[in-house]
Design an enzyme around this catalytic site. Structure first.
Site, PDB file in Angstrom:
ATOM      1  N   ASP A 126     -37.766 -79.581  36.138  1.00 37.06           N
ATOM      2  CA  ASP A 126     -37.391 -78.896  34.621  1.00 37.06           C
ATOM      3  C   ASP A 126     -37.129 -77.200  34.792  1.00 37.06           C
ATOM      4  OD1 ASP A 126     -39.740 -77.729  34.181  1.00 37.06           O
ATOM      5  OD2 ASP A 126     -40.048 -79.266  32.740  1.00 37.06           O
ATOM      6  N   TYR A 144     -31.652 -90.772  26.205  1.00 33.81           N
ATOM      7  CA  TYR A 144     -31.852 -89.686  26.144  1.00 33.81           C
ATOM      8  C   TYR A 144     -30.307 -88.838  26.370  1.00 33.81           C
ATOM      9  CZ  TYR A 144     -36.525 -91.025  26.718  1.00 33.81           C
ATOM     10  OH  TYR A 144     -37.885 -91.582  26.627  1.00 33.81           O
ATOM     11  N   ARG A 148     -36.338 -86.193  34.227  1.00 32.87           N
ATOM     12  CA  ARG A 148     -36.621 -85.244  35.468  1.00 32.87           C
ATOM     13  C   ARG A 148     -36.450 -85.882  36.669  1.00 32.87           C
ATOM     14  NH1 ARG A 148     -42.313 -82.811  34.644  1.00 32.87           N
ATOM     15  NH2 ARG A 148     -42.615 -84.599  33.690  1.00 32.87           N
ATOM     16  N   ASP A 177     -41.594 -84.771  26.436  1.00 37.05           N
ATOM     17  CA  ASP A 177     -42.317 -83.635  27.319  1.00 37.05           C
ATOM     18  C   ASP A 177     -42.291 -82.465  26.132  1.00 37.05           C
ATOM     19  OD1 ASP A 177     -42.910 -84.690  29.807  1.00 37.05           O
ATOM     20  OD2 ASP A 177     -40.843 -84.021  30.345  1.00 37.05           O
TER      21      ASP A 177
END
Length: 301
Positions: A89, A75, A181, A47
């Protein structure tokens, strides 16, 4: 006649530590310019606001992108508790709030439901295609969509830190196609407190580590110089998860022409996907068939 793309026939991987506020495509274009490369691509979109490992493939290494895309990746992300947003987000609008703040033990207990084979609904603002159009375009127009759940393998999901009541730092190792997310959103729903991703960083992807990544400032400073070439990793790194077989000198031309040829293998089963090397250099990827390999993808010398 098609116009030949300008640039060097250079092959390999350049690991970039992507900054926030930049698309993955923009990073690839920057690397292609800096390396004066004819061809470039990346293994796994981040992203725009996410940071961390973006592995950029150049030249023949672009043929190994699928193997990095399929590899595990990790992550590190901060989830903001108490708020849900329309984008899942911090860039979106707050659409729900809660005063509930679960303790660490409740969070750890909830994480177990997100480990293993799970089904995950992508965010409304995602690149999933709906009737030929990206979901985020429909979402920007105010359209709400019923996105289909998708399978995801989650190897590990850990609570790393709790800096305050409103934030938790988590680390997830997962397979292809994971939406961090969605994990934050669904975790918040499971805990009854709502949540969204505040910050996200990919710390490794397959064989590539964030600690090995160059910043865009470093790339700019070394652009179009031999200094930058020194950071190029060989295309063979992208084949690390495939078994390697070795081919004889007389097999090289056959394989590169797409024909089956004899290979030397150990600990390989009939039907396995493998890559063939000669003097340590990748010649082709294909299927092992009992002493021979049938190439499916070949690398130009």
């Amino acid at each position: 006649m098609a116009r030949k793309r300008k640039g060097r026939d250079i092959s390999g991987w350049l690991v970039v530590d992507k900054p926030a506020g930049m698309t993955s495509t923009a990073v690839v274009n920057k690397v292609r310019w800096a390396m004066d490369a004819r061809k470039a691509g990346h293994a796994g979109t981040l992203d725009p606001e996410a940071t961390g490992v973006l592995a950029v493939a150049l030249g023949e290494a672009t043929k190994t992108v699928p193997y990095i895309t399929e590899a595990l990746k990790a992550y590190e992300f901060t989830a903001r508790l108490g708020q849900a947003t329309n984008t899942d987000d911090a860039e979106g609008e707050v659409i729900a709030q809660s005063d509930l703040r679960p303790d660490d033990e409740a969070i750890k207990a909830a994480l177990s439901a997100f480990i293993g084979d799970i089904m995950q609904v992508p965010p409304q603002f995602s690149a999933v295609k709906i009737d030929g159009e990206r979901a985020y375009k429909k979402a920007r127009d105010g359209e709400e969509m019923a996105l289909a759940a998708r399978p995801l393998w989650v190897e590990e999901l850990l609570l790393i830190d709790r800096p305050d009541d409103d934030h938790v730092l988590l680390e997830m190792t997962c397979g292809k196609g994971g939406y961090v997310r969605s994990i934050a959103r669904d975790l918040g729903d499971a805990l009854g407190c709502k949540a969204h991703v505040k910050s996200l960083r990919r710390i490794w992807s397959g064989p590539f580590q964030a600690s090995d990544g160059l910043t865009l400032e470093q790339i700019d400073n070394m652009a179009k110089t031999p200094d930058l070439d020194q950071y190029l990793k060989p295309l063979e790194v992208g084949l690390a998860d495939l078994p390697e077989v070795r081919c004889l000198a007389e097999s090289v031309a056959k394989l590169r022409n797409g024909n089956p040829a004899s290979v030397i293998a150990s600990d390989v089963e009939f039907g396995d996907e493998v890559w063939a090397s000669y003097d340590g250099k990748a010649i082709a990827v294909g299927t092992y068939r009992g002493g021979e390999m049938q190439p499916s993808r070949v690398f130009v010398a």
